[in-house]
Write an enzyme that holds these catalytic residues in place. Structure first.
Site, mmCIF file in Angstrom:
data_model
loop_
_atom_site.group_PDB
_atom_site.id
_atom_site.type_symbol
_atom_site.label_atom_id
_atom_site.label_comp_id
_atom_site.label_asym_id
_atom_site.label_seq_id
_atom_site.Cartn_x
_atom_site.Cartn_y
_atom_site.Cartn_z
ATOM 1 N N LYS A 64 14.931 32.113 20.140
ATOM 2 C CA LYS A 64 14.459 30.843 20.698
ATOM 3 C C LYS A 64 13.556 30.204 19.661
ATOM 4 O O LYS A 64 12.822 30.899 18.951
ATOM 5 C CB LYS A 64 13.659 31.103 21.976
ATOM 6 C CG LYS A 64 13.458 29.878 22.839
ATOM 7 C CD LYS A 64 14.605 29.719 23.811
ATOM 8 C CE LYS A 64 14.469 28.434 24.607
ATOM 9 N NZ LYS A 64 15.520 28.298 25.614
ATOM 10 N N VAL A 95 22.012 21.102 37.761
ATOM 11 C CA VAL A 95 22.435 22.378 38.346
ATOM 12 C C VAL A 95 22.402 22.324 39.882
ATOM 13 O O VAL A 95 23.402 22.616 40.542
ATOM 14 C CB VAL A 95 21.539 23.533 37.835
ATOM 15 C CG1 VAL A 95 21.917 24.840 38.524
ATOM 16 C CG2 VAL A 95 21.662 23.660 36.327
ATOM 17 N N GLY A 148 15.353 20.962 43.888
ATOM 18 C CA GLY A 148 15.774 20.306 42.650
ATOM 19 C C GLY A 148 17.263 20.037 42.666
ATOM 20 O O GLY A 148 18.068 20.974 42.671
ATOM 21 N N VAL A 149 17.631 18.761 42.736
ATOM 22 C CA VAL A 149 19.060 18.431 42.794
ATOM 23 C C VAL A 149 19.477 17.643 41.553
ATOM 24 O O VAL A 149 20.075 16.587 41.626
ATOM 25 C CB VAL A 149 19.444 17.701 44.102
ATOM 26 C CG1 VAL A 149 19.349 18.665 45.270
ATOM 27 C CG2 VAL A 149 18.563 16.480 44.351
ATOM 28 N N GLY A 150 19.118 18.187 40.400
ATOM 29 C CA GLY A 150 19.538 17.585 39.132
ATOM 30 C C GLY A 150 20.911 18.114 38.764
ATOM 31 O O GLY A 150 21.787 18.285 39.618
HETATM 32 P P1 NAD Z 1 17.564 18.586 35.692
HETATM 33 O O1 NAD Z 1 16.422 17.970 34.970
HETATM 34 O O2 NAD Z 1 18.909 17.975 35.622
HETATM 35 O O3 NAD Z 1 17.203 18.732 37.240
HETATM 36 C C1 NAD Z 1 16.004 19.250 37.686
HETATM 37 C C2 NAD Z 1 15.641 18.500 38.956
HETATM 38 O O4 NAD Z 1 14.510 19.130 39.542
HETATM 39 C C3 NAD Z 1 15.280 17.039 38.722
HETATM 40 O O5 NAD Z 1 16.015 16.225 39.605
HETATM 41 C C4 NAD Z 1 13.785 16.997 39.013
HETATM 42 O O6 NAD Z 1 13.360 15.757 39.558
HETATM 43 C C5 NAD Z 1 13.634 18.112 39.996
HETATM 44 N N1 NAD Z 1 12.286 18.677 40.116
HETATM 45 C C6 NAD Z 1 11.372 18.898 39.146
HETATM 46 N N2 NAD Z 1 10.257 19.411 39.671
HETATM 47 C C7 NAD Z 1 10.481 19.548 40.994
HETATM 48 C C8 NAD Z 1 9.712 20.039 42.075
HETATM 49 N N3 NAD Z 1 8.475 20.479 41.898
HETATM 50 N N4 NAD Z 1 10.256 20.026 43.301
HETATM 51 C C9 NAD Z 1 11.508 19.582 43.502
HETATM 52 N N5 NAD Z 1 12.279 19.098 42.506
HETATM 53 C C10 NAD Z 1 11.774 19.088 41.272
HETATM 54 O O7 NAD Z 1 17.585 20.103 35.184
HETATM 55 P P2 NAD Z 1 18.775 21.143 35.325
HETATM 56 O O8 NAD Z 1 19.573 21.139 34.094
HETATM 57 O O9 NAD Z 1 19.436 20.954 36.628
HETATM 58 O O10 NAD Z 1 17.967 22.502 35.339
HETATM 59 C C11 NAD Z 1 17.305 22.947 36.497
HETATM 60 C C12 NAD Z 1 16.743 24.345 36.245
HETATM 61 O O11 NAD Z 1 17.794 25.229 35.873
HETATM 62 C C13 NAD Z 1 15.726 24.441 35.128
HETATM 63 O O12 NAD Z 1 14.787 25.445 35.455
HETATM 64 C C14 NAD Z 1 16.537 24.884 33.953
HETATM 65 O O13 NAD Z 1 15.750 25.581 32.999
HETATM 66 C C15 NAD Z 1 17.493 25.828 34.627
HETATM 67 N N6 NAD Z 1 18.737 26.052 33.897
HETATM 68 C C16 NAD Z 1 19.551 24.993 33.605
HETATM 69 C C17 NAD Z 1 20.738 25.224 32.930
HETATM 70 C C18 NAD Z 1 21.696 24.110 32.622
HETATM 71 O O14 NAD Z 1 22.822 24.404 32.200
HETATM 72 N N7 NAD Z 1 21.337 22.852 32.826
HETATM 73 C C19 NAD Z 1 21.067 26.524 32.529
HETATM 74 C C20 NAD Z 1 20.229 27.578 32.867
HETATM 75 C C21 NAD Z 1 19.061 27.322 33.544
#
Ligand code: NAD
Length: 343
Positions: A81, A182, A178-180
């Site tokens: 990393k 993932v 969190g509905v981003g």
């Molecule tokens: P993203 O930014 O697309 O979505 C995250 C969502 O969480 C956003 O909509 C944000 O507004 C919301 N959020 C942030 N803080 C919050 C809170 N306190 N309460 C409720 N919602 C909250 O990110 P992502 O890519 O979906 O990743 C989400 C998690 O999964 C992260 O921890 C990331 O490290 C992990 N992750 C992602 C991937 C990937 O492929 N994207 C892979 C492994 C792990």
């Protein structure tokens, strides 16, 4: 002052490179935890840390995490990393990125970088102009989110099978934090199965819009972890499973995509004591890295899907050993990963 390598987070890293380029203002760390299974692969984080030591700890912990994650995903990759210590204004110039890329290049492929927090796809493209050791560039697999979401979905179903006795998600209540990329992807899979969705996001409008679209319910972000649900799926931030939050959980399962869900690493025991099944985060959320690292061994789409399809088997192996030994799932996963990397 204690020696750097006696710090607990150092955990026998093979190499830690401190990079400084005064001309561009770059200060960065590249941590290589293990190359036992292949080149150390893991993203670059661009972040402003109030205390540089916190940046170092982040790099070391995340790097070890990548070793475990890549090993448990069955990938021919070790773990590493990088952390670029941004200034307070988060100044990111082409010169700074070029200096960083040259440092990555100087490692001759021992470390392969990818996108992480604070780095955009465009940033990764600019790194690739100075080094070939960049994974997940546009056209090489793209956004990892959908792959992570699919793996998390399969893992959630495996957890339902184990804890609820069914992998039919119809009517199963899943609370997603969190509905981003993932969490949103997971919600779509579960909605197609007829699950009862409870959604929360820091961006409340986003949760409402998705709930309207999929037929779920949006609740305030403060309510989601303690909402009564069959499954709670953290898909936002890390460190959300604390002694306090675990005491308020009203669920049988915690299975979600967020990284580093256990606040200090020891909360697995508290979950187990409460009879809550935990899906170790780096096992269930490996779909993205499986896709990002596809070029390491030239895996095609079928092989990528097959690797993601194996996530439930790995979780089941962890849970079976946990049941047999009484050790928590997170510690079982760590031990399995350590064995895989020859430790
Ligand atoms: P993203 O930014 O697309 O979505 C995250 C969502 O969480 C956003 O909509 C944000 O507004 C919301 N959020 C942030 N803080 C919050 C809170 N306190 N309460 C409720 N919602 C909250 O990110 P992502 O890519 O979906 O990743 C989400 C998690 O999964 C992260 O921890 C990331 O490290 C992990 N992750 C992602 C991937 C990937 O492929 N994207 C892979 C492994 C792990």
């Amino acid at each position: 002052m204690t020696a750097f390598w006696t710090e607990p987070d150092f955990d026998d890293h093979e190499q830690v490179l401190f990079v400084r380029d005064a001309a561009s203002g770059l200060t960065a760390l590249i941590a290589i935890h293990s190359t036992h299974l292949g080149p150390a692969a893991g993203g670059t984080r661009f972040w402003h840390y109030a205390d540089p030591a916190a940046g170092m700890r982040d790099a070391l912990r995340l790097s070890r995490g990548m070793s475990y994650k890549n090993a448990m995903a069955g990938l021919p990759a070790g773990g590493g990393k990088a952390v670029i210590l941004a200034d307070a204004a988060r100044t990111k110039t082409p010169e700074l990125l070029a200096a960083f890329a040259r440092a990555v290049d100087g490692l001759g492929g021992k470390y392969i970088t990818a996108q992480d927090v604070g780095m955009s796809e465009a940033d990764m493209v600019s790194l690739s102009q100075h080094t070939a050791h960049v994974a997940g560039l546009p056209g090489q697999g793209g956004d990892p989110g959908p792959y992570t979401a699919r793996g998390v979905y399969l893992g959630v179903k495996a957890a339902a099978q184990r804890a609820l006795g069914t992998s039919d998600m119809k009517g199963v209540r899943v609370a997603i934090q969190g509905v981003g990329s993932v969490g949103g992807g997971l919600a779509r899979y579960l909605a197609a199965d007829g699950a009862d969705l409870i959604l929360a996001d820091m961006d409340h409008a986003r949760a409402i819009a998705l709930a309207d679209e999929l037929g779920g319910r949006a609740v305030a972000k403060e309510e989601i972890l303690s909402f009564e649900a069959d499954i709670v799926s953290p898909c936002a931030l890390g460190a959300i499973l604390t002694e306090q939050s675990i005491a308020t959980l009203r669920t049988r399962v915690v299975a979600g995509g967020a990284n580093n869900q256990l606040a200090t690493g020891s909360e697995g025991r508290l979950l187990q004591d409460r009879g809550i099944l935990y899906a170790p985060d780096y096992v269930i959320n490996a779909g993205g890295i499986i896709n990002v690292l596809r070029h390491i061994d030239g895996a095609g789409d079928d092989e990528i899907n097959a690797r993601i399809d194996r996530i439930p088997d790995r979780l089941e192996a962890v849970w079976q050993e946990s049941e047999a030994t009484g050790a928590t799932p997170d510690s079982v996963a760590d031990r399995m990963a350590q064995k895989l990397i020859g430790r």
